[in-house]
Scaffold this motif. Structure first.
Motif, PDB file in Angstrom:
ATOM      1  N   UNK A  75       0.835  -1.205   0.000  1.00  0.00           N
ATOM      2  CA  UNK A  75       0.000   0.000   0.000  1.00  0.00           C
ATOM      3  C   UNK A  75       0.870   1.255   0.000  1.00  0.00           C
ATOM      4  N   UNK A  76       1.881   1.251   0.880  1.00  0.00           N
ATOM      5  CA  UNK A  76       2.783   2.406   0.956  1.00  0.00           C
ATOM      6  C   UNK A  76       3.532   2.599  -0.360  1.00  0.00           C
ATOM      7  N   UNK A  77       3.950   1.478  -0.954  1.00  0.00           N
ATOM      8  CA  UNK A  77       4.715   1.545  -2.211  1.00  0.00           C
ATOM      9  C   UNK A  77       3.850   2.129  -3.340  1.00  0.00           C
ATOM     10  N   UNK A  78       2.607   1.685  -3.407  1.00  0.00           N
ATOM     11  CA  UNK A  78       1.693   2.196  -4.444  1.00  0.00           C
ATOM     12  C   UNK A  78       1.378   3.671  -4.223  1.00  0.00           C
ATOM     13  N   UNK A 104       5.345  -2.349  -9.251  1.00  0.00           N
ATOM     14  CA  UNK A 104       6.327  -3.271  -8.647  1.00  0.00           C
ATOM     15  C   UNK A 104       5.627  -4.299  -7.764  1.00  0.00           C
ATOM     16  N   UNK A 105       6.213  -5.474  -7.750  1.00  0.00           N
ATOM     17  CA  UNK A 105       5.627  -6.559  -6.939  1.00  0.00           C
ATOM     18  C   UNK A 105       6.285  -6.573  -5.557  1.00  0.00           C
ATOM     19  N   UNK A 106       5.670  -7.342  -4.673  1.00  0.00           N
ATOM     20  CA  UNK A 106       6.222  -7.465  -3.325  1.00  0.00           C
ATOM     21  C   UNK A 106       7.565  -8.193  -3.363  1.00  0.00           C
ATOM     22  N   UNK A 107       7.687  -9.100  -4.333  1.00  0.00           N
ATOM     23  CA  UNK A 107       8.949  -9.845  -4.492  1.00  0.00           C
ATOM     24  C   UNK A 107      10.080  -8.873  -4.862  1.00  0.00           C
ATOM     25  N   UNK A 108       9.753  -7.924  -5.751  1.00  0.00           N
ATOM     26  CA  UNK A 108      10.739  -6.908  -6.158  1.00  0.00           C
ATOM     27  C   UNK A 108      11.226  -6.131  -4.925  1.00  0.00           C
ATOM     28  N   UNK A 109      10.266  -5.773  -4.100  1.00  0.00           N
ATOM     29  CA  UNK A 109      10.581  -4.996  -2.892  1.00  0.00           C
ATOM     30  C   UNK A 109      11.487  -5.779  -1.944  1.00  0.00           C
ATOM     31  N   UNK A 110      11.135  -7.061  -1.743  1.00  0.00           N
ATOM     32  CA  UNK A 110      11.915  -7.918  -0.845  1.00  0.00           C
ATOM     33  C   UNK A 110      13.326  -8.126  -1.397  1.00  0.00           C
ATOM     34  N   UNK A 111      13.413  -8.361  -2.719  1.00  0.00           N
ATOM     35  CA  UNK A 111      14.719  -8.566  -3.360  1.00  0.00           C
ATOM     36  C   UNK A 111      15.609  -7.338  -3.171  1.00  0.00           C
ATOM     37  N   UNK A 112      15.008  -6.150  -3.348  1.00  0.00           N
ATOM     38  CA  UNK A 112      15.773  -4.904  -3.192  1.00  0.00           C
ATOM     39  C   UNK A 112      16.225  -4.725  -1.743  1.00  0.00           C
ATOM     40  N   UNK A 134      12.820   4.678  -8.883  1.00  0.00           N
ATOM     41  CA  UNK A 134      11.590   4.552  -8.091  1.00  0.00           C
ATOM     42  C   UNK A 134      11.592   5.486  -6.890  1.00  0.00           C
ATOM     43  N   UNK A 135      12.672   6.260  -6.752  1.00  0.00           N
ATOM     44  CA  UNK A 135      12.705   7.214  -5.633  1.00  0.00           C
ATOM     45  C   UNK A 135      12.091   8.525  -6.098  1.00  0.00           C
ATOM     46  N   UNK A 136      11.169   9.024  -5.316  1.00  0.00           N
ATOM     47  CA  UNK A 136      10.505  10.277  -5.678  1.00  0.00           C
ATOM     48  C   UNK A 136      10.748  11.315  -4.579  1.00  0.00           C
ATOM     49  N   UNK A 161      -3.762   6.045  -4.630  1.00  0.00           N
ATOM     50  CA  UNK A 161      -3.050   6.055  -5.916  1.00  0.00           C
ATOM     51  C   UNK A 161      -3.400   4.798  -6.701  1.00  0.00           C
ATOM     52  N   UNK A 162      -3.676   4.999  -7.990  1.00  0.00           N
ATOM     53  CA  UNK A 162      -3.965   3.852  -8.864  1.00  0.00           C
ATOM     54  C   UNK A 162      -3.315   4.141 -10.209  1.00  0.00           C
ATOM     55  N   UNK A 163      -2.552   3.199 -10.722  1.00  0.00           N
ATOM     56  CA  UNK A 163      -1.817   3.361 -11.991  1.00  0.00           C
ATOM     57  C   UNK A 163      -0.995   4.657 -12.004  1.00  0.00           C
ATOM     58  N   UNK A 164      -0.291   4.877 -10.908  1.00  0.00           N
ATOM     59  CA  UNK A 164       0.591   6.052 -10.730  1.00  0.00           C
ATOM     60  C   UNK A 164      -0.151   7.397 -10.774  1.00  0.00           C
ATOM     61  N   UNK A 165      -1.432   7.367 -10.607  1.00  0.00           N
ATOM     62  CA  UNK A 165      -2.212   8.612 -10.600  1.00  0.00           C
ATOM     63  C   UNK A 165      -2.899   8.756  -9.230  1.00  0.00           C
ATOM     64  N   UNK A 166      -2.728   9.919  -8.615  1.00  0.00           N
ATOM     65  CA  UNK A 166      -3.367  10.182  -7.332  1.00  0.00           C
ATOM     66  C   UNK A 166      -4.838  10.531  -7.527  1.00  0.00           C
TER      67      UNK A 166
END
Lengths: 328, 68
Positions: A75-78, A104-112, A134-136, A161-166
């Motif tokens: 949720x925070x990532x989205x 991004x998926x949760x797996x991507x987040x964990x891998x990072x 991905x840093x804003x 946020x949905x599809x990068x739109x607030x």
């Protein structure tokens, strides 16, 4: 005989205090009647709330909690509010750098995260490299928050946020059935920090750095002002203890202290209104000024008023003292 | 201030110095100087009385109202 109208500076200060207080009361009354709870996590309105279950050490509980954590992280990532680095600067202004990725998926987040733990120990810039793209960066406006109502929580504005739109979900009670509310998702340019209930303005890294620099400069001016006020106050106490009470120097010191104390909350308010003016394209009707701004001002104003009254009393005393000294 | 103190004029007429007047009236030289230069904000009636007695004059001889 000519009538002379002379404006007393102390009277002006007191009138200013009264105007500020009355304006504050009107402001609060216009927004709503009373204090609002600002701690509620509004993202829970959109997605099913994460419960407060902690559980024990059983495998089922651990798996359940892991699932819960993953949901919260996603949720925070989205929402662009993941792995936040905050810089609270000055006068309800600040900046934030956080992870923002809608696809991004949760797996991507964990891998990072794992890669960061393995490679980035003791390295401040590793996170920037690892999450690159991905840093804003945001300008964080703590003075501005989403509009809420006390009487009916479902009417409150909600950000997601949905599809990068607030989006802001606006509720309307057009339905005849009081238990069913209609809503509309309105796209917005800003982002919102659910953690701090603060407005986020997306900017690039250089603009965020520039904003931080301006805030630091303003903070420097404030610190210098505070040092001068403290120095003048110390000199005032010193002179009073020496018996030099009703002197023109003391009157000037009291006037300066009173003006500084009263002008601080006024300047903070004006600064935040000025910021709103700069970023007016990002603001919608769902954004309102935080009440804490007025509460803080009311904490400071009585002290300023006290010094104004002291200034008034001392200037009168100096006049009487001079009259007494020059009476032959 | 529209009130002018003519103390120096009266002192010159009576050929009296500031020191002598100060001794006879019983006020300090500094206060008498404040009065003479027009810096004084108020004059006590007893001071005025003592000055008039020593200089043998009326209060109007020392104080004069001049419209600005």
């Amino acid at each position: 005989m000519k009538a002379k109208f002379k404006l007393n500076p102390a009277a002006v200060i007191i009138i200013a205090c009264i105007i500020i207080s009355v304006t504050g009361i009107i402001w609060i009354l216009i927004n709503d009647m009373g204090y609002r709870d600002t701690t509620q996590d509004w993202s829970n309105r959109i997605i099913k709330p994460i419960d407060g279950f902690k559980g024990g050490e059983t495998i089922v509980d651990i798996e359940y909690n892991a699932k819960k954590d993953s949901l919260a992280s996603m949720r925070d990532l989205k929402n662009g509010d993941g792995f936040t680095h905050n810089w609270r600067e000055f006068a309800y202004l600040g900046t934030q750098t956080s992870l923002a990725c809608d696809t991004c998926s949760y797996k991507w987040l964990i891998d990072k995260k794992l890669a960061l733990e393995i490679n980035g120990t003791g390295c401040d810039t590793c996170a920037n490299k690892l999450y690159d793209g991905h840093l804003q960066n945001y300008i964080k406006l703590y003075a501005w928050t989403l509009r809420r109502k006390l009487d009916h929580y479902d009417d409150d504005s909600v950000f997601y946020v949905k599809n990068s739109q607030g989006y802001i979900r606006e509720w309307s009670d057009t339905s005849k059935n009081v238990y069913i509310s209609n809503f509309a998702d309105v796209p917005v340019k800003f982002r919102y920090s659910h953690m701090d209930n603060a407005l986020l303005i997306p900017v690039n890294k250089s603009n965020a750095s520039l904003f931080r620099l301006i805030c630091r400069l303003l903070e420097g001016v404030y610190i210098i002002g505070m040092i001068i006020v403290l120095y003048l106050f110390a000199r005032l106490i010193f002179d009073l203890s020496k018996g030099f009470s009703f002197t023109r120097k003391n009157v000037i010191r009291l006037r300066f202290i009173a003006i500084c104390i009263i002008s601080y909350p006024v300047l903070v308010l004006l600064l935040n209104l000025f910021v709103k003016l700069i970023f007016h394209n990002y603001f919608t009707v769902d954004i309102m000024m935080r009440d804490e701004l007025w509460i803080d001002a009311w904490d400071t104003l009585p002290v300023g008023l006290l010094f104004s009254l002291l200034y008034l009393a001392f200037s009168r005393a100096v006049m009487l003292q001079e009259e007494h000294d020059l009476t032959i | 201030m529209p009130i002018v103190v003519n103390l120096d004029v009266m002192m010159a007429r009576r050929k009296m110095s500031l020191t002598e007047l100060s001794e006879k009236v019983g006020i300090t030289m500094a206060n008498l100087s404040i009065l003479k230069t027009g810096k004084a904000k108020a004059v006590r009636l007893e001071t005025l009385e003592a000055i008039c007695r020593v200089l043998n004059c009326q209060p109007g001889d020392i104080l004069e109202f001049v419209e600005e």
